[in-house]
Design a protein around this motif. Structure first.
Motif, mmCIF file in Angstrom:
data_model
loop_
_atom_site.group_PDB
_atom_site.id
_atom_site.type_symbol
_atom_site.label_atom_id
_atom_site.label_comp_id
_atom_site.label_asym_id
_atom_site.label_seq_id
_atom_site.Cartn_x
_atom_site.Cartn_y
_atom_site.Cartn_z
ATOM 1 N N GLY A 98 19.851 -10.486 -55.400
ATOM 2 C CA GLY A 98 20.115 -11.919 -55.479
ATOM 3 C C GLY A 98 18.911 -12.661 -56.032
ATOM 4 O O GLY A 98 18.035 -12.090 -56.678
ATOM 5 N N THR A 102 20.572 -13.928 -60.474
ATOM 6 C CA THR A 102 22.024 -13.980 -60.276
ATOM 7 C C THR A 102 22.496 -15.330 -59.750
ATOM 8 O O THR A 102 23.696 -15.507 -59.538
ATOM 9 N N THR A 104 22.174 -16.470 -56.832
ATOM 10 C CA THR A 104 22.729 -16.266 -55.494
ATOM 11 C C THR A 104 21.575 -16.214 -54.498
ATOM 12 O O THR A 104 20.406 -16.146 -54.889
ATOM 13 N N GLN A 304 21.202 -8.752 -65.295
ATOM 14 C CA GLN A 304 22.036 -9.670 -64.522
ATOM 15 C C GLN A 304 23.297 -8.974 -64.016
ATOM 16 O O GLN A 304 23.709 -9.167 -62.864
ATOM 17 N N ARG A 305 23.885 -8.137 -64.848
ATOM 18 C CA ARG A 305 25.088 -7.407 -64.425
ATOM 19 C C ARG A 305 24.775 -6.483 -63.253
ATOM 20 O O ARG A 305 25.509 -6.453 -62.256
ATOM 21 N N GLY A 307 22.265 -6.836 -61.232
ATOM 22 C CA GLY A 307 21.888 -7.687 -60.111
ATOM 23 C C GLY A 307 23.092 -8.201 -59.346
ATOM 24 O O GLY A 307 23.080 -8.259 -58.110
ATOM 25 N N LEU A 308 24.135 -8.587 -60.051
ATOM 26 C CA LEU A 308 25.350 -9.070 -59.388
ATOM 27 C C LEU A 308 26.012 -7.962 -58.588
ATOM 28 O O LEU A 308 26.503 -8.184 -57.472
ATOM 29 N N GLU A 309 26.016 -6.743 -59.143
ATOM 30 C CA GLU A 309 26.611 -5.608 -58.433
ATOM 31 C C GLU A 309 25.818 -5.291 -57.157
ATOM 32 O O GLU A 309 26.400 -5.063 -56.088
#
Length: 438
Positions: A98, A102, A104, A304-305, A307-309
């Protein structure tokens, strides 16, 4: 790679035992538990006797989506220089997710979590390892971890993933044979196949540790004797290559010195058995990696991809959000409970007064607090947040003695500096408390 020999993990609880243990060539100490300007006397005595000390990091998070933190790298480098270490080690794992990458909330796992064995994750890991290598004064070795869960749609086996990592970066490998056993029980992965695929000449040293099985799940506890299957994997590895060093890890439930010496001797015997089977030669199943493979790095979209996962997985584990698609919900539940239990245990060590003040209520109170309240700032911050939560939510007037002790504990530690212990200041605080209660 320099020969290290036989070693043991140095921990304050067994410092005296390690100090007097015969046949110990080197020790490994958790980097984050050391202060370079105030090294423990036991470690200094070992260094004076010529015993090598290797700092072992646990919080860098090289497998995370973000680039390594410069401050954490500087701290690891400082400890390597203070100890005169020939190398430093870390883990192939992510420990937080996060944040700004991301958009988040930043979450801390307080634990080593597995990296997906995908091309994208490998690109990120390789770039992070190169950044770390450039910042460190000595070579870096990275460790395979134990896992309770696996990522869906993985593209590489563990051996393939480690081989490509070493080939592209030249990083050394710290192979934990106990973790190979853990992944065999929990994920069905074959330790022999992993050894077949590993770049054996890249091995810096080997970890050996114990654990326990519960309901078909192996927990890598570092608190139990080394089981026979782990020693058998060590023998298999030693039959393929002469490991530069082998080290016993023990973090909890420390036995007496005689039992520890027996475990170290069992490790020696397992290695000797493997070397005898090899006829004393160092053979490799694969060509040694060159460390000169092309590495274009990972662009921000890939980071980023990933990181989101990772944030979605970590949030499910520590914040009670839905299980990401493709994961085993039951196994994630086991991991979530293990993480909460570890948080309670570590906070109880970081703030040992809390289990004393709360008694038998400490653990259930902490586990209730941890549900939906993820750790965001390390274990010391977690201890403060837990006490603040208890003080806010405990029924008014109940057990005033406990509340008073908790409040005093929180006030003592929440400020930028400890509160003064001068008699006049203490009297003024006591008078103010009396006046406020009127």
């Amino acid at each position: 790679m320099a020969r290290l020999g036989t070693g043991i993990g140095w921990r304050p609880e067994i410092a005296d035992v390690v100090d007097g243990m015969p046949g110990i060539d080197w020790v490994e100490a958790v980097s984050e538990n050391l202060c370079p300007g105030h090294l423990p006397a036991s470690l200094l005595r070992l260094r004076e006797r010529g015993v090598t000390v290797v700092p072992h990091g646990v919080s860098l998070g090289l497998g995370g989506a973000d680039r390594p933190d410069a401050g954490r790298l500087a701290a690891l480098a400082e400890r390597a220089e203070a100890l005169g270490s020939p190398l430093v080690t870390e883990h192939i794992a992510f420990v937080r997710a996060g944040g700004s990458l991301t958009a988040t909330a930043l979450l801390e796992a307080g634990h080593l979590l597995p990296v997906p064995r995908t091309r994208d994750a490998l690109d990120v890991l390789c770039e992070n390892v190169r950044i770390a290598q450039d910042a460190l004064p000595v070579p870096l070795a990275v460790e395979n971890i134990a896992a309770l869960v696996s990522w869906p749609d993985e593209e590489l086996t563990e051996g393939q993933f480690l081989y490509e990592l070493a080939d592209r970066t030249g990083v050394r490998l710290l192979i934990d044979v106990a973790n190979l056993h853990t992944n065999h029980v929990n994920l069905g992965e074959d330790p022999a196949r992993a050894l077949d695929e590993l770049p054996l000449e890249a091995i810096a040293y080997v970890h050996v540790a114990g654990g326990f099985e519960r309901d078909g799940v192996w927990h890598d506890s570092h608190a139990h004797p080394v089981p026979r299957p782990v020693l058998d994997i060590l023998t298999d590895l030693a039959s393929r290559v002469a490991p530069p060093g082998v080290l016993l890890e023990r973090d909890e439930n420390f036995p007496d010195g005689e039992e520890l010496r027996g475990e170290v001797e069992a490790i020696r015997v397992a290695v000797e058995k493997g070397r005898a089977a090899a006829g004393g030669s160092a053979a490799s199943a694969r060509t040694s990696p060159t460390g000169t493979g092309a590495d274009s790095g990972a662009d921000d979209a890939v980071r980023q991809r990933l990181g989101l996962e990772q944030a979605a997985l970590l949030s499910a584990l520590v914040a009670g959000t839905p299980v990401p698609e493709g994961f085993d919900g039951e196994r994630l539940g086991v991991q979530a409970r293990a993480l909460a239990g570890k948080r309670a245990d570590v906070v109880g060590k970081v703030a040992p007064e809390l289990p004393v003040i709360l008694g038998a209520r400490y653990r259930p109170a902490f586990l209730a607090y941890a549900q939906g309240r993820p750790m965001t700032g390390g274990y010391r911050r977690d201890a403060l947040d837990f006490v603040a939560h208890v003080l806010r939510n405990a029924p008014g007037g109940e057990e005033p003695g406990v509340r008073r002790e908790l409040r005093e504990w929180w006030l003592e530690r929440s400020g930028p500096v400890p509160r003064s212990t001068r008699p006049g200041v203490r009297l003024a605080r006591a008078t103010r408390r009396v006046l406020l209660r009127r």
